[in-house]
Write a protein that holds these residues in place. Sequence first.
Motif, mmCIF file in Angstrom:
data_model
loop_
_atom_site.group_PDB
_atom_site.id
_atom_site.type_symbol
_atom_site.label_atom_id
_atom_site.label_comp_id
_atom_site.label_asym_id
_atom_site.label_seq_id
_atom_site.Cartn_x
_atom_site.Cartn_y
_atom_site.Cartn_z
ATOM 1 N N ASP A 23 0.720 -1.255 -0.111
ATOM 2 C CA ASP A 23 -0.263 -0.047 0.104
ATOM 3 C C ASP A 23 0.704 1.286 0.042
ATOM 4 O OD1 ASP A 23 -0.121 0.691 3.484
ATOM 5 O OD2 ASP A 23 0.479 -1.203 2.799
ATOM 6 N N GLY A 24 1.812 1.166 0.743
ATOM 7 C CA GLY A 24 3.037 2.278 0.728
ATOM 8 C C GLY A 24 3.337 2.629 -0.785
ATOM 9 N N ASN A 53 -0.656 -5.600 -1.505
ATOM 10 C CA ASN A 53 -0.360 -6.235 -0.244
ATOM 11 C C ASN A 53 -0.698 -5.151 0.690
ATOM 12 O OD1 ASN A 53 0.681 -7.341 2.338
ATOM 13 N ND2 ASN A 53 2.833 -6.742 1.976
ATOM 14 N N ASN A 103 -1.087 -3.723 4.162
ATOM 15 C CA ASN A 103 -0.968 -3.723 5.736
ATOM 16 C C ASN A 103 -1.347 -2.296 6.486
ATOM 17 O OD1 ASN A 103 1.314 -2.306 5.217
ATOM 18 N ND2 ASN A 103 2.772 -4.305 5.376
ATOM 19 N N ARG A 112 0.562 0.235 6.189
ATOM 20 C CA ARG A 112 1.847 0.874 6.624
ATOM 21 C C ARG A 112 2.608 1.113 5.518
ATOM 22 N NH1 ARG A 112 1.488 0.762 12.258
ATOM 23 N NH2 ARG A 112 3.583 1.936 12.311
ATOM 24 N N SER A 113 3.439 2.056 5.389
ATOM 25 C CA SER A 113 4.910 2.088 4.898
ATOM 26 C C SER A 113 5.878 1.629 5.875
ATOM 27 C CB SER A 113 5.183 3.495 4.296
ATOM 28 O OG SER A 113 4.539 3.828 3.243
HETATM 29 MG MG LIG Z 1 2.539 -1.579 3.604
#
Ligand SMILES: [Mg+2]
Length: 596
Positions: free
Chosen positions: A149-150, A176, A178, A180-181
């Motif tokens: 996602d980052g 994917n 999650n 977060r980066s």
């Molecule tokens: Mg991520």
Amino acid sequence: MTADMALLPRINGPDDVKALAQSQLPLLAKEIRAELIDKVCATGGHLGPNLGVVELSIALHRAFDSPRDSIIWDTGHQAYVHKMLTGRHDCLGSLRTAGGLSGYPSRRESNHDIVENSHASTSLAYADGLAKAYQLAGQRRRVVAVIGDGALTGGMAWEAMNNLGACDRDVIIVLNDNGRSYEPTVGALPKHLSQLRDGTATSNLFEVLGFSYLGPTDGHDLKGLQRALTRARRCKGPCVLHVVTRKGAGYRAAEADVDDRMHTVSARPVRPASGRPKWTHIFGSELVAIGEDRADVVAVTAAMRRPTGLLPFSERFPHRAYDVGIAEQHAVASAAGLAAAGLHPVVAIYSTFMNRAFDQVLMDVGLHSAPVTFVLDRSGVTGPDGPSHHGIWDISLFSLVPGMRVAAPRDAVRLRDLLREAIGYDAGPTAIRFPTGECPAPVGARARIGTVDVLTPRPTRADLLLVATGAMAAPAVAAANLMRAHGVSVTVVDPRWVFPISPELLNIVADHRVAVTVEDNALPGGFGETLSHSAQRAGITTRVVPLGLEPGYIAAGSREDILAAAGLDPRGIAETVQAVHWPSPSLVGSLRSLPG
Ligand SMILES: [Mg+2]
Ligand SMILES: Cc1ncc(C[n+]2csc(CCOP(=O)(O)OP(=O)(O)O)c2C)c(N)n1
Ligand SMILES: CC(=O)[C@@H](O)[C@H](O)COP(=O)(O)O
């Protein structure tokens, strides 16, 4: 690997993963997690991201036929499990070391690996290219890109989405997600992904762009993942499979890590820490002090607030710190906007990632003489992250920007001073570069001539001059001390401002027969070359000998070993002097007696 592991030792490739019974997969996942935690906590690396893709990696290698099918890992920092499943599970102990397992995909290691570049957001472009090539060749080969996602906040990803969504090629994007980066991913995209996850989205961005959308799917449910990937395989045309994972999954310490879910863990130290502060921390604390006095100073990060040292500033001045996501080009161009409105942006981006935004530095900041200060952490040789992480081109790149002033501090004291000088300069862009790790012991100056610091006692008549930039000052002074002990009189200076080349520096060069420049930057277009050209244009006959990094991609290793191999340690610098200028037998003899 622990002796009681039953399955992982038997996995020598994807066929062995496919041969396992469904009921055996949870045990394989458990063994992989145990091996990751055991090994990566020793070697250092991206533990959290890899713990988050254990089930996904297993499911991918059961659903697709790598290497006939192409599985691309965006950024590649989460490809350790992929490596363990493709015949390299017994190499994890050598992760990120010279000659060991790369921390990213590596074509030298395996034909299952495709993208070695660890710069985010490129996977979809590769997928587009590979799919076009397979279609042109009439080959029915699947292309699967796994993107976080980052990484999906990066501009390149959307350039590829624009192309992929308009095509009829069977490309599968595994998102994917999650959340977060390093920290929670910022921007409108994670908000939309959250609406897709909880079913409150009024429209689906991916479907609007022409993709089939599948999911959201639990990225730790092996059965559900395999069902979802089977459906994705049946999709005609481009497809997005939205997988929801947890960074650090299955390891309580990682899942409880509020900072970044153990995005990276440090290697067990091989020598005691010096106890001196890290360059990054010096920068971060000084910027807060500057921010107290300068309300026009704002900070910009590309999803790396903490790693670049901007956390203290962002906590002290939350409305003056901007995280733009993994979007370096946007970071720089938006900084040009900030400057156009009268602010002084400080853009903190690792040197290697700044490469991506060179056009914005040149045309959005340089062309407008915008008062933007670039802070390039991880300049020079970084080490374990390998070729796409060394910051060895920034001096060459930034030297091309008309009006750009580039500073290279030699220690913490100079970092504080030069940061203030850079931010105090509003007539155009400035940059300040420093390496990874701890600052060296302070290297004092004997005199200051213009902007140049003289670091050694000026001999009455010195034929030889060492011009050392930034962190190369300490080894250069050590080399001078060694040479002086053998009758070689040498002056060492630190220009402090690498560009523009100052007239005072040229005068100092003119006073010597030979000047050896020392830089942890590539030689082409580097400081040494530029000084040499400037001296020639000024009619100075001094022979300038650049010492730096030969053109090339430097494999992973320890920063110290890589610098020594390049001759950028005291012995190497002294050997260069001896080779080019001083065939002093006693010096040669003593060099041989040096350790290392
Ligand atoms: Mg991520
Ligand atoms: C162009 C670029 N900028 C910054 C980085 C540093 N970086 C490495 S991983 C990462 C976060 C990636 O987040 P995501 O894509 O969501 O993957 P995750 O770690 O969550 O699996 C960042 C910012 C990078 N590798 N490339
Ligand atoms: C994968 C990536 O690009 C980052 O996580 C990088 O590895 C961090 O490097 P440092 O460990 O030097 O902060």
